[in-house]
Scaffold this motif. Structure first.
Motif, PDB file in Angstrom:
ATOM      1  N   ARG A 279       0.968  -1.189   0.017  1.00 14.35           N
ATOM      2  CA  ARG A 279       0.000  -0.017   0.135  1.00 14.35           C
ATOM      3  C   ARG A 279       0.781   1.238  -0.032  1.00 14.35           C
ATOM      4  NH1 ARG A 279      -5.469  -0.511  -0.854  1.00 14.35           N
ATOM      5  NH2 ARG A 279      -6.037   1.019   0.818  1.00 14.35           N
ATOM      6  N   ILE A 280       0.515   2.198  -0.840  1.00 14.70           N
ATOM      7  CA  ILE A 280       1.369   3.616  -0.733  1.00 14.70           C
ATOM      8  C   ILE A 280       0.242   4.686  -0.827  1.00 14.70           C
ATOM      9  CG2 ILE A 280       3.034   2.586  -2.318  1.00 14.70           C
ATOM     10  CD1 ILE A 280       1.737   3.941  -4.694  1.00 14.70           C
ATOM     11  N   GLU A 281       0.676   5.866  -0.253  1.00 10.18           N
ATOM     12  CA  GLU A 281      -0.042   7.142  -0.177  1.00 10.18           C
ATOM     13  C   GLU A 281      -0.672   7.389  -1.571  1.00 10.18           C
ATOM     14  OE1 GLU A 281       1.586  10.316   1.574  1.00 10.18           O
ATOM     15  OE2 GLU A 281       2.002   9.305   3.500  1.00 10.18           O
ATOM     16  N   ASN A 282      -1.886   7.669  -1.826  1.00  6.72           N
ATOM     17  CA  ASN A 282      -2.658   7.928  -2.991  1.00  6.72           C
ATOM     18  C   ASN A 282      -2.318   9.453  -3.403  1.00  6.72           C
ATOM     19  OD1 ASN A 282      -4.125   8.391  -5.180  1.00  6.72           O
ATOM     20  ND2 ASN A 282      -6.133   7.864  -4.143  1.00  6.72           N
ATOM     21  N   PRO A 283      -1.438   9.452  -4.592  1.00  3.83           N
ATOM     22  CA  PRO A 283      -1.019  10.839  -5.063  1.00  3.83           C
ATOM     23  C   PRO A 283      -2.258  11.894  -5.347  1.00  3.83           C
ATOM     24  CG  PRO A 283      -0.763   9.282  -6.714  1.00  3.83           C
ATOM     25  CD  PRO A 283      -1.099   8.469  -5.658  1.00  3.83           C
ATOM     26  N   GLU A 284      -3.505  11.117  -5.524  1.00  4.27           N
ATOM     27  CA  GLU A 284      -4.654  11.922  -5.935  1.00  4.27           C
ATOM     28  C   GLU A 284      -5.621  12.276  -4.913  1.00  4.27           C
ATOM     29  OE1 GLU A 284      -6.605  10.001  -9.317  1.00  4.27           O
ATOM     30  OE2 GLU A 284      -4.696  10.273 -10.690  1.00  4.27           O
ATOM     31  N   TYR A 285      -5.050  11.833  -3.465  1.00  5.27           N
ATOM     32  CA  TYR A 285      -5.967  12.018  -2.547  1.00  5.27           C
ATOM     33  C   TYR A 285      -6.243  13.409  -2.025  1.00  5.27           C
ATOM     34  CZ  TYR A 285      -7.288  12.296   2.777  1.00  5.27           C
ATOM     35  OH  TYR A 285      -7.913  12.134   3.858  1.00  5.27           O
ATOM     36  N   GLN A 286      -7.766  13.668  -2.056  1.00  2.77           N
ATOM     37  CA  GLN A 286      -8.082  15.092  -1.779  1.00  2.77           C
ATOM     38  C   GLN A 286      -8.613  15.388  -0.250  1.00  2.77           C
ATOM     39  OE1 GLN A 286     -10.777  14.598  -5.381  1.00  2.77           O
ATOM     40  NE2 GLN A 286     -10.718  16.666  -5.431  1.00  2.77           N
ATOM     41  N   GLY A 287      -8.779  14.323   0.385  1.00  2.00           N
ATOM     42  CA  GLY A 287      -8.995  14.335   1.809  1.00  2.00           C
ATOM     43  C   GLY A 287     -10.627  14.207   1.928  1.00  2.00           C
ATOM     44  N   PRO A 288     -11.027  14.100   3.166  1.00  2.00           N
ATOM     45  CA  PRO A 288     -12.357  14.020   3.366  1.00  2.00           C
ATOM     46  C   PRO A 288     -13.427  15.096   2.765  1.00  2.00           C
ATOM     47  CG  PRO A 288     -11.459  14.569   5.522  1.00  2.00           C
ATOM     48  CD  PRO A 288     -10.197  14.298   4.621  1.00  2.00           C
ATOM     49  N   TRP A 289     -14.560  14.633   2.417  1.00  2.00           N
ATOM     50  CA  TRP A 289     -15.214  15.781   1.730  1.00  2.00           C
ATOM     51  C   TRP A 289     -16.115  16.647   2.779  1.00  2.00           C
ATOM     52  CZ3 TRP A 289     -20.772  16.272   0.740  1.00  2.00           C
ATOM     53  CH2 TRP A 289     -21.245  17.298   0.042  1.00  2.00           C
ATOM     54  N   VAL A 290     -16.072  17.478   2.842  1.00  2.00           N
ATOM     55  CA  VAL A 290     -16.886  18.357   3.789  1.00  2.00           C
ATOM     56  C   VAL A 290     -18.114  19.000   3.247  1.00  2.00           C
ATOM     57  CG1 VAL A 290     -16.622  20.199   5.826  1.00  2.00           C
ATOM     58  CG2 VAL A 290     -14.742  18.953   5.064  1.00  2.00           C
ATOM     59  N   HIS A 291     -19.296  18.719   3.746  1.00  2.00           N
ATOM     60  CA  HIS A 291     -20.425  19.197   3.283  1.00  2.00           C
ATOM     61  C   HIS A 291     -20.499  20.586   3.493  1.00  2.00           C
ATOM     62  CE1 HIS A 291     -24.728  17.685   2.102  1.00  2.00           C
ATOM     63  NE2 HIS A 291     -24.546  18.754   1.970  1.00  2.00           N
ATOM     64  N   PRO A 292     -20.809  21.356   2.521  1.00  2.00           N
ATOM     65  CA  PRO A 292     -21.061  22.812   2.777  1.00  2.00           C
ATOM     66  C   PRO A 292     -22.080  23.212   3.671  1.00  2.00           C
ATOM     67  CG  PRO A 292     -20.619  22.247   0.465  1.00  2.00           C
ATOM     68  CD  PRO A 292     -20.876  20.945   1.133  1.00  2.00           C
ATOM     69  N   GLN A 293     -22.132  24.122   4.319  1.00  2.00           N
ATOM     70  CA  GLN A 293     -23.151  24.461   5.198  1.00  2.00           C
ATOM     71  C   GLN A 293     -23.956  25.889   4.962  1.00  2.00           C
ATOM     72  OE1 GLN A 293     -21.775  23.753   9.378  1.00  2.00           O
ATOM     73  NE2 GLN A 293     -23.315  22.033   9.148  1.00  2.00           N
ATOM     74  N   ILE A 294     -25.201  26.234   5.140  1.00  2.00           N
ATOM     75  CA  ILE A 294     -25.801  27.283   4.996  1.00  2.00           C
ATOM     76  C   ILE A 294     -26.652  27.740   6.118  1.00  2.00           C
ATOM     77  CG2 ILE A 294     -25.910  26.768   2.493  1.00  2.00           C
ATOM     78  CD1 ILE A 294     -29.059  26.095   2.845  1.00  2.00           C
ATOM     79  N   PRO A 295     -27.062  28.906   6.295  1.00  2.00           N
ATOM     80  CA  PRO A 295     -27.727  29.281   7.528  1.00  2.00           C
ATOM     81  C   PRO A 295     -29.023  28.565   7.363  1.00  2.00           C
ATOM     82  CG  PRO A 295     -26.735  31.322   6.356  1.00  2.00           C
ATOM     83  CD  PRO A 295     -26.304  30.301   5.428  1.00  2.00           C
ATOM     84  N   ASN A 296     -29.473  28.126   8.655  1.00  2.00           N
ATOM     85  CA  ASN A 296     -30.829  27.500   8.845  1.00  2.00           C
ATOM     86  C   ASN A 296     -31.911  28.301   8.754  1.00  2.00           C
ATOM     87  OD1 ASN A 296     -32.671  25.953   9.344  1.00  2.00           O
ATOM     88  ND2 ASN A 296     -31.995  25.025  11.299  1.00  2.00           N
ATOM     89  N   PRO A 297     -32.680  28.291   7.666  1.00  2.00           N
ATOM     90  CA  PRO A 297     -33.913  29.348   7.744  1.00  2.00           C
ATOM     91  C   PRO A 297     -34.919  28.994   8.769  1.00  2.00           C
ATOM     92  CG  PRO A 297     -34.001  27.409   5.906  1.00  2.00           C
ATOM     93  CD  PRO A 297     -32.777  27.010   6.597  1.00  2.00           C
ATOM     94  N   GLU A 298     -34.900  27.933   9.228  1.00  2.00           N
ATOM     95  CA  GLU A 298     -35.938  27.730  10.458  1.00  2.00           C
ATOM     96  C   GLU A 298     -35.250  28.057  12.083  1.00  2.00           C
ATOM     97  OE1 GLU A 298     -37.424  23.558  10.448  1.00  2.00           O
ATOM     98  OE2 GLU A 298     -37.867  23.775   8.570  1.00  2.00           O
ATOM     99  N   TYR A 299     -33.963  28.673  11.745  1.00  2.00           N
ATOM    100  CA  TYR A 299     -33.261  28.916  13.185  1.00  2.00           C
ATOM    101  C   TYR A 299     -33.864  30.056  13.583  1.00  2.00           C
ATOM    102  CZ  TYR A 299     -30.063  31.002  16.577  1.00  2.00           C
ATOM    103  OH  TYR A 299     -29.661  31.596  17.406  1.00  2.00           O
ATOM    104  N   ALA A 300     -34.187  30.155  14.802  1.00  2.00           N
ATOM    105  CA  ALA A 300     -34.523  31.269  15.783  1.00  2.00           C
ATOM    106  C   ALA A 300     -33.988  31.266  17.218  1.00  2.00           C
ATOM    107  CB  ALA A 300     -36.210  31.184  15.821  1.00  2.00           C
ATOM    108  N   GLU A 301     -33.498  32.642  17.287  1.00  2.00           N
ATOM    109  CA  GLU A 301     -32.862  32.618  18.519  1.00  2.00           C
ATOM    110  C   GLU A 301     -34.136  32.793  19.891  1.00  2.00           C
ATOM    111  OE1 GLU A 301     -30.083  35.514  21.098  1.00  2.00           O
ATOM    112  OE2 GLU A 301     -30.803  36.380  19.333  1.00  2.00           O
ATOM    113  N   GLU A 302     -33.679  31.776  20.747  1.00  2.00           N
ATOM    114  CA  GLU A 302     -34.515  31.552  21.999  1.00  2.00           C
ATOM    115  C   GLU A 302     -33.926  32.273  23.232  1.00  2.00           C
ATOM    116  OE1 GLU A 302     -37.358  30.092  21.930  1.00  2.00           O
ATOM    117  OE2 GLU A 302     -37.467  28.781  20.168  1.00  2.00           O
ATOM    118  N   THR A 303     -34.780  32.947  23.650  1.00  2.00           N
ATOM    119  CA  THR A 303     -34.492  33.762  24.821  1.00  2.00           C
ATOM    120  C   THR A 303     -35.107  33.517  25.932  1.00  2.00           C
ATOM    121  OG1 THR A 303     -35.892  35.555  24.367  1.00  2.00           O
ATOM    122  CG2 THR A 303     -33.549  35.706  23.640  1.00  2.00           C
TER     123      THR A 303
END
Length: 373
Positions: A279-303
């Motif tokens: 086994r050798i290191e993969n020269p094309e390895y890109q790392g783990p894929w991270v899912h892009p995140q966006i603001p949650n439209p249902e978020y509401a600050e609770e006080t």
């Protein structure tokens, strides 16, 4: 005079209150201070509560005790006057002793809204806070700390370990008007923090982008087989098993009856097994894929999540495999000092000594093995 009156008014406004207190010095059923739920009575699944100090105890302490195995239990008592903790501290506590060394069952208490019909108090009845120990087998030994918020029952994100012995333990919850809390179990170090850090009162601010997905050509395999590694020509020359060279034909071997003798097979120490490339290191390895995140439209600050609304009852709604739990020393107040003073005044006594004395008095008599002659 005006200053005196103003001072008295301010004093009256800020004066701490004990909203509810129960020491069980008298029978709570004779005075109807505690009301047993009708839930499960028709089916015979409802257990019987009794006013008792238990099988063994220190001093004259008493409480309400579960008395039948494998039953549902529901009971409640009215807080003297309804209590709304807006702008105030809510501090309440109680004690429970699992004298039966509980194997599976609850020992928690609920604070119920003022408008609840407690006559049929059951597991589906609305509550504001559920707090206390829950034990079942070896895996579940925790202190429940659940807040009802917008119709959802929120359990604390991290568990608090519960004692699992047969002695009396004290449980105190403090909810402050600045959205902080404190949970105490006996004299252990308290668990404290911000309510929104300990419970999921809010939806997450960020969520995974539903329109994003991992590209088909994304390379997340860190190691690969070496494409230049070649299997040696002599790799398979040695078989997995060989005839035992040290074996000898038994002297009583009869070829005519037993057939031609052959040495038994043994593992070949020179066998190399299945060949695999390095086994050798993969020269094309890109790392783990991270899912892009966006603001949650249902978020509401609770006080002000500390607010528990109008509280009207203290209730116990549990199921137990083995009965014998004794609930005692209840208090609801808007002052932590009042709660601390209350439990200091209600001494538990030396239960270990009381238990030892009880066991000694009820130990089976030893057989007299001495000869009578």
């Amino acid at each position: 005079m005006k200053l005196v009156i103003l001072g008295l008014l301010l004093f009256g406004y800020t004066q701490s209150k004990v909203l509810y207190k129960e020491t069980f010095e008298t029978d709570p059923f004779e005075s109807n201070r505690w009301v047993v739920s009708n839930n499960k009575k028709d089916s015979g699944e409802a257990g019987t509560w009794e006013y008792s100090g238990g099988v063994w105890g220190a001093g004259e302490r008493k409480g309400i005790r579960t008395s039948e195995d494998a039953k549902f239990y529901g009971i409640s008592t009215k807080i003297g006057s309804t209590f709304n903790n807006e702008g105030k501290t809510l501090a309440f506590g109680f004690r429970v002793k699992n004298e039966q060394k509980i194997d599976c069952g609850g020992g928690y208490v609920k604070l119920l809204p003022a408008g609840v019909d407690v006559s049929g108090f059951n597991g589906d009845t609305d509550y504001s806070i559920m707090f206390g120990p829950d034990i079942c087998g070896y895996s579940t030994k925790k202190v429940h700390a659940i807040f009802n918020h917008n119709g959802n029952n929120l359990e604390r994100s991290e568990e608090i370990k519960s004692p699992d012995d047969d002695l009396t333990h004290t449980y105190i919850m403090i909810v402050n008007a600045d959205d902080t809390y404190e949970i105490r179990v006996d004299s252990e170090d308290p668990v404290s923090g911000n309510l929104k850090d300990g419970w999921e009162f809010e939806l997450p601010k960020l969520i995974n982008d539903p329109d994003a997905s991992k590209p088909e050509d994304w390379v997340d395999e860190k190691m690969i087989d070496d494409p230049n590694d070649v299997k040696p020509d002599n790799w398979d020359d040695e078989p997995e098993s060989i005839r035992d060279p040290d074996a000898a034909k038994p002297e009583d071997w009869d070829t005519e009856e037993d057939g031609e003798w052959e040495a038994p097979m043994i593992p070949n120490s020179n066998f190399k097994g299945e060949w695999k490339p390095q086994r050798i290191e993969n020269p094309e390895y890109q790392g783990p894929w991270v899912h892009p995140q966006i603001p949650n439209p249902e978020y509401a600050e609770e006080t002000d999540v500390y607010k528990r609304g109008e509280l009207g009852f203290v209730g116990i709604e549990i199921w137990q495999v083995k009965s014998g739990s004794i609930f005692s020393d209840f208090i609801v107040s808007d002052d932590v000092n009042e709660v601390e003073a209350f439990f200091t005044s209600q001494e538990i006594g030396d239960e270990s000594a009381a238990k030892e004395a009880y066991n000694k008095a009820n130990a089976p008599e030893e057989d007299d093995d001495d000869d009578d002659d």
